[in-house]
Enzyme design. Sequence first.
Site, short mmCIF file in Angstrom:
data_model
loop_
_atom_site.label_atom_id
_atom_site.label_comp_id
_atom_site.label_asym_id
_atom_site.label_seq_id
_atom_site.Cartn_x
_atom_site.Cartn_y
_atom_site.Cartn_z
N GLY A 213 48.24 -80.06 -13.48
CA GLY A 213 47.31 -79.05 -13.75
C GLY A 213 46.69 -78.99 -15.12
N ASP B 242 49.24 -75.53 -18.16
CA ASP B 242 48.18 -74.93 -17.57
C ASP B 242 48.51 -73.36 -17.35
OD1 ASP B 242 50.15 -75.46 -15.63
OD2 ASP B 242 48.65 -76.03 -14.05
N ASP C 27 54.00 -68.95 -15.40
CA ASP C 27 54.17 -67.94 -14.12
C ASP C 27 55.56 -67.28 -14.36
OD1 ASP C 27 52.88 -66.76 -11.83
OD2 ASP C 27 54.71 -67.89 -10.64
N VAL D 101 45.67 -68.53 -9.25
CA VAL D 101 44.39 -69.40 -9.75
C VAL D 101 44.26 -70.74 -9.36
CG1 VAL D 101 44.07 -67.96 -11.68
CG2 VAL D 101 45.60 -69.88 -11.99
N ARG E 192 40.87 -78.68 -7.97
CA ARG E 192 40.80 -79.24 -9.29
C ARG E 192 39.68 -79.34 -10.12
NH1 ARG E 192 46.35 -80.35 -10.04
NH2 ARG E 192 47.62 -81.35 -8.55
#
Length: 185
Positions: free
Chosen positions: A43, A99, A102, A152, A164
């Site tokens: 990511g 990236d 969370d 996202v 992507r």
Amino acid sequence: MTSTLPRLLAAEEIRRRVGELASEISRDYADRPDVLLVGVLQGASVFLADLIRSLAIPVSLDFVRASSYGPAAASSGRVAIRADLETPLAGRDVLIVEDVVDTGRTLDRLLERLAEGRPASLNVCTLLDKPSRRVLPVRARYVGFEIPDVFVVGYGMDYNERYRQLPDVHYLDPPPPQDSWNTND
Ligand code: 5GP
Ligand code: MG
């Protein structure tokens, strides 16, 4: 490529912020000749590619991969790190490039794992941060954008390997099932 998904961050906005992060990092590490950026696959790849081209300091690159495991991977919260790092970390200034942070489980595990290599310093730069989702109290020193509790995609980030390549950051509405959130890539 364009998308009809709702948009959270436009490419131009991301470009500007990545430039600001790069300036900040270049300033903070100005006297460190040996900075190692460790990108978290997959990511963070697009973010990392943009970030390094705005840095004013020399850097080396390496990569790690994280994966959740066990039944109901995301909720069990176990994270395995695959770090076949080419470079020894001892005495290096290491900056993890991620990236999204969370729950914080991936980063927590990654920090623990990389700290074993005894780097001189160990910090984190994440494009996106979702503080409202945090389960473990990890913090990134550099944060591109704090975002709300949404899933996202785009700018390197996927859902089941899709999206992507989108230049903007979008979100999925409705969101995908919770146990597929921590795709760890
Ligand atoms: P954490 O361990 O902090 O819960 O999750 C971190 C990893 O889960 C991130 O590196 C990322 O790969 C994945 N992840 C978390 N939130 C999102 C999201 O909104 N979209 C995508 N595509 N991946 C996410
Ligand atoms: Mg990731």
